[in-house]
Design a protein around this motif. Structure first.
Motif, PDB file in Angstrom:
ATOM      1  N   ASP A 141       0.820  -1.220   0.000  1.00 53.11           N
ATOM      2  CA  ASP A 141       0.000   0.000   0.000  1.00 53.11           C
ATOM      3  C   ASP A 141       0.848   1.262   0.000  1.00 53.11           C
ATOM      4  O   ASP A 141       0.398   2.318  -0.436  1.00 53.11           O
ATOM      5  CB  ASP A 141      -0.944   0.013   1.206  1.00 53.11           C
ATOM      6  CG  ASP A 141      -2.093  -0.965   1.055  1.00 53.11           C
ATOM      7  OD1 ASP A 141      -2.403  -1.368  -0.093  1.00 53.11           O
ATOM      8  OD2 ASP A 141      -2.678  -1.351   2.099  1.00 53.11           O
ATOM      9  N   ASP A 142       2.071   1.167   0.495  1.00 51.16           N
ATOM     10  CA  ASP A 142       2.985   2.309   0.471  1.00 51.16           C
ATOM     11  C   ASP A 142       3.625   2.502  -0.902  1.00 51.16           C
ATOM     12  O   ASP A 142       4.475   3.376  -1.069  1.00 51.16           O
ATOM     13  CB  ASP A 142       4.082   2.147   1.524  1.00 51.16           C
ATOM     14  CG  ASP A 142       3.587   2.439   2.924  1.00 51.16           C
ATOM     15  OD1 ASP A 142       2.533   3.090   3.061  1.00 51.16           O
ATOM     16  OD2 ASP A 142       4.241   2.001   3.893  1.00 51.16           O
ATOM     17  N   GLY A 143       3.255   1.673  -1.885  1.00 54.61           N
ATOM     18  CA  GLY A 143       3.750   1.839  -3.245  1.00 54.61           C
ATOM     19  C   GLY A 143       4.934   0.971  -3.600  1.00 54.61           C
ATOM     20  O   GLY A 143       5.536   1.137  -4.651  1.00 54.61           O
ATOM     21  N   HIS A 144       5.297   0.021  -2.744  1.00 50.08           N
ATOM     22  CA  HIS A 144       6.421  -0.871  -3.027  1.00 50.08           C
ATOM     23  C   HIS A 144       5.920  -2.086  -3.801  1.00 50.08           C
ATOM     24  O   HIS A 144       4.916  -2.682  -3.427  1.00 50.08           O
ATOM     25  CB  HIS A 144       7.084  -1.347  -1.733  1.00 50.08           C
ATOM     26  CG  HIS A 144       7.572  -0.229  -0.867  1.00 50.08           C
ATOM     27  ND1 HIS A 144       8.704   0.496  -1.149  1.00 50.08           N
ATOM     28  CD2 HIS A 144       7.069   0.300   0.272  1.00 50.08           C
ATOM     29  CE1 HIS A 144       8.876   1.412  -0.226  1.00 50.08           C
ATOM     30  NE2 HIS A 144       7.895   1.310   0.650  1.00 50.08           N
ATOM     31  N   VAL A 145       6.619  -2.454  -4.848  1.00 46.82           N
ATOM     32  CA  VAL A 145       6.248  -3.645  -5.623  1.00 46.82           C
ATOM     33  C   VAL A 145       7.399  -4.642  -5.674  1.00 46.82           C
ATOM     34  O   VAL A 145       7.467  -5.477  -6.560  1.00 46.82           O
ATOM     35  CB  VAL A 145       5.779  -3.269  -7.051  1.00 46.82           C
ATOM     36  CG1 VAL A 145       4.466  -2.523  -7.002  1.00 46.82           C
ATOM     37  CG2 VAL A 145       6.838  -2.470  -7.774  1.00 46.82           C
ATOM     38  N   THR A 146       8.296  -4.536  -4.696  1.00 48.34           N
ATOM     39  CA  THR A 146       9.415  -5.468  -4.596  1.00 48.34           C
ATOM     40  C   THR A 146       9.422  -6.098  -3.208  1.00 48.34           C
ATOM     41  O   THR A 146       8.854  -5.551  -2.261  1.00 48.34           O
ATOM     42  CB  THR A 146      10.762  -4.755  -4.831  1.00 48.34           C
ATOM     43  OG1 THR A 146      10.891  -3.709  -3.869  1.00 48.34           O
ATOM     44  CG2 THR A 146      10.865  -4.194  -6.242  1.00 48.34           C
ATOM     45  N   CYS A 147      10.091  -7.230  -3.092  1.00 48.80           N
ATOM     46  CA  CYS A 147      10.202  -7.930  -1.815  1.00 48.80           C
ATOM     47  C   CYS A 147      10.959  -7.048  -0.810  1.00 48.80           C
ATOM     48  O   CYS A 147      11.999  -6.472  -1.154  1.00 48.80           O
ATOM     49  CB  CYS A 147      10.947  -9.245  -2.020  1.00 48.80           C
ATOM     50  SG  CYS A 147      11.316 -10.125  -0.487  1.00 48.80           S
ATOM     51  N   PRO A 148      10.460  -6.944   0.421  1.00 56.59           N
ATOM     52  CA  PRO A 148      11.165  -6.137   1.425  1.00 56.59           C
ATOM     53  C   PRO A 148      12.560  -6.655   1.764  1.00 56.59           C
ATOM     54  O   PRO A 148      13.405  -5.893   2.212  1.00 56.59           O
ATOM     55  CB  PRO A 148      10.261  -6.234   2.661  1.00 56.59           C
ATOM     56  CG  PRO A 148       8.940  -6.664   2.164  1.00 56.59           C
ATOM     57  CD  PRO A 148       9.188  -7.458   0.920  1.00 56.59           C
ATOM     58  N   LEU A 149      12.825  -7.935   1.532  1.00 53.01           N
ATOM     59  CA  LEU A 149      14.134  -8.502   1.863  1.00 53.01           C
ATOM     60  C   LEU A 149      15.119  -8.473   0.701  1.00 53.01           C
ATOM     61  O   LEU A 149      16.227  -7.968   0.827  1.00 53.01           O
ATOM     62  CB  LEU A 149      13.978  -9.956   2.327  1.00 53.01           C
ATOM     63  CG  LEU A 149      13.457 -10.153   3.735  1.00 53.01           C
ATOM     64  CD1 LEU A 149      13.289 -11.637   4.030  1.00 53.01           C
ATOM     65  CD2 LEU A 149      14.384  -9.517   4.738  1.00 53.01           C
ATOM     66  N   CYS A 150      14.715  -9.017  -0.439  1.00 48.47           N
ATOM     67  CA  CYS A 150      15.678  -9.191  -1.536  1.00 48.47           C
ATOM     68  C   CYS A 150      15.429  -8.273  -2.723  1.00 48.47           C
ATOM     69  O   CYS A 150      16.184  -8.291  -3.684  1.00 48.47           O
ATOM     70  CB  CYS A 150      15.682 -10.646  -1.995  1.00 48.47           C
ATOM     71  SG  CYS A 150      14.150 -11.173  -2.787  1.00 48.47           S
ATOM     72  N   ARG A 151      14.367  -7.503  -2.692  1.00 46.97           N
ATOM     73  CA  ARG A 151      14.010  -6.538  -3.733  1.00 46.97           C
ATOM     74  C   ARG A 151      13.656  -7.172  -5.077  1.00 46.97           C
ATOM     75  O   ARG A 151      13.640  -6.500  -6.096  1.00 46.97           O
ATOM     76  CB  ARG A 151      15.104  -5.496  -3.936  1.00 46.97           C
ATOM     77  CG  ARG A 151      15.398  -4.669  -2.711  1.00 46.97           C
ATOM     78  CD  ARG A 151      14.214  -3.814  -2.357  1.00 46.97           C
ATOM     79  NE  ARG A 151      14.582  -2.868  -1.319  1.00 46.97           N
ATOM     80  CZ  ARG A 151      13.832  -2.621  -0.276  1.00 46.97           C
ATOM     81  NH1 ARG A 151      12.699  -3.246  -0.115  1.00 46.97           N
ATOM     82  NH2 ARG A 151      14.214  -1.758   0.611  1.00 46.97           N
ATOM     83  N   SER A 152      13.354  -8.460  -5.091  1.00 46.63           N
ATOM     84  CA  SER A 152      12.851  -9.049  -6.334  1.00 46.63           C
ATOM     85  C   SER A 152      11.412  -8.571  -6.526  1.00 46.63           C
ATOM     86  O   SER A 152      10.724  -8.214  -5.565  1.00 46.63           O
ATOM     87  CB  SER A 152      12.916 -10.577  -6.275  1.00 46.63           C
ATOM     88  OG  SER A 152      12.052 -11.068  -5.279  1.00 46.63           O
ATOM     89  N   MET A 153      10.970  -8.553  -7.761  1.00 51.44           N
ATOM     90  CA  MET A 153       9.602  -8.111  -8.044  1.00 51.44           C
ATOM     91  C   MET A 153       8.617  -9.042  -7.339  1.00 51.44           C
ATOM     92  O   MET A 153       8.840 -10.241  -7.256  1.00 51.44           O
ATOM     93  CB  MET A 153       9.337  -8.109  -9.545  1.00 51.44           C
ATOM     94  CG  MET A 153      10.105  -7.046 -10.309  1.00 51.44           C
ATOM     95  SD  MET A 153       9.711  -5.360  -9.813  1.00 51.44           S
ATOM     96  CE  MET A 153       8.049  -5.204 -10.414  1.00 51.44           C
ATOM     97  N   LEU A 154       7.533  -8.492  -6.840  1.00 49.62           N
ATOM     98  CA  LEU A 154       6.541  -9.307  -6.142  1.00 49.62           C
ATOM     99  C   LEU A 154       5.774 -10.204  -7.104  1.00 49.62           C
ATOM    100  O   LEU A 154       5.247 -11.231  -6.700  1.00 49.62           O
ATOM    101  CB  LEU A 154       5.575  -8.421  -5.359  1.00 49.62           C
ATOM    102  CG  LEU A 154       6.190  -7.677  -4.181  1.00 49.62           C
ATOM    103  CD1 LEU A 154       5.158  -6.798  -3.511  1.00 49.62           C
ATOM    104  CD2 LEU A 154       6.799  -8.630  -3.186  1.00 49.62           C
ATOM    105  N   LEU A 155       5.707  -9.815  -8.368  1.00 50.13           N
ATOM    106  CA  LEU A 155       5.046 -10.631  -9.376  1.00 50.13           C
ATOM    107  C   LEU A 155       6.023 -10.944 -10.493  1.00 50.13           C
ATOM    108  O   LEU A 155       6.727 -10.061 -10.962  1.00 50.13           O
ATOM    109  CB  LEU A 155       3.846  -9.881  -9.969  1.00 50.13           C
ATOM    110  CG  LEU A 155       2.683  -9.624  -9.033  1.00 50.13           C
ATOM    111  CD1 LEU A 155       1.652  -8.743  -9.722  1.00 50.13           C
ATOM    112  CD2 LEU A 155       2.050 -10.917  -8.572  1.00 50.13           C
TER     113      LEU A 155
END
Length: 163
Positions: A141-155
């Protein structure tokens, strides 16, 4: 007594653009020098930029059908993440990962709380990291579309079709 003015011919590179560029360069050098000496502090940035995402912003995603980038409104990407990243109970996650006990996640890396058997969690499709559902939803909801740990795309790219 008359003064005669002779036209002085300037080299061709001395144009208005040259002098404007020279002025900007000298101004930047003075600002950098004063900043390094602690005599100049730049104006603070707009605090609204850090308070979350801009609802009119876009992200670039790979199109699953061809290797090109597609501009997607951030709201659409957020909705797709919430729709396509599976939700399961932590107890079900443990049953699915029975054989890989060394890779089991015991706590949420966002809130740093342990996961209880009846907690709803989201296991990311691309990297298999696990988070509390509420924690990851807040992150998205804060506008992040990457994993909080490794920064890979969530999709992954094949799941980002928004048509």
């Amino acid at each position: 007594m008359g003064f005669l003015f002779h036209a002085i011919e300037l080299p061709k590179f001395l144009t208005a653009t040259f002098f404007v560029g020279l002025w900007r360069h000298l101004k930047l050098m003075v600002i950098v020098g004063l900043t390094r000496l602690g005599l100049y502090k730049p104006a603070p940035e707009d605090d609204d930029a850090d308070s979350g995402y801009n609802p009119n912003s876009y992200i670039l995603l790979l199109d699953g059908s061809c290797p090109s980038l597609v501009t997607v409104p951030i709201e659409v990407a957020i909705a797709a993440v919430k729709l396509k990243v599976p939700i399961l109970l932590y107890s079900d996650y443990l049953l699915l990962r029975r054989g890989n006990t060394d890779e089991l996640v015991k706590g949420c890396s966002i809130c740093l709380e342990s996961m209880e058997l009846d907690d709803e969690v989201r296991e990311l499709i691309t990297c298999n990291h696990v988070f509390h559902r509420g924690c990851l939803d807040t992150w998205v909801d804060d506008g992040h579309v990457t994993c909080p740990l490794c920064r890979s795309m969530l999709l992954p790219p094949k799941l980002t079709s928004f048509r």
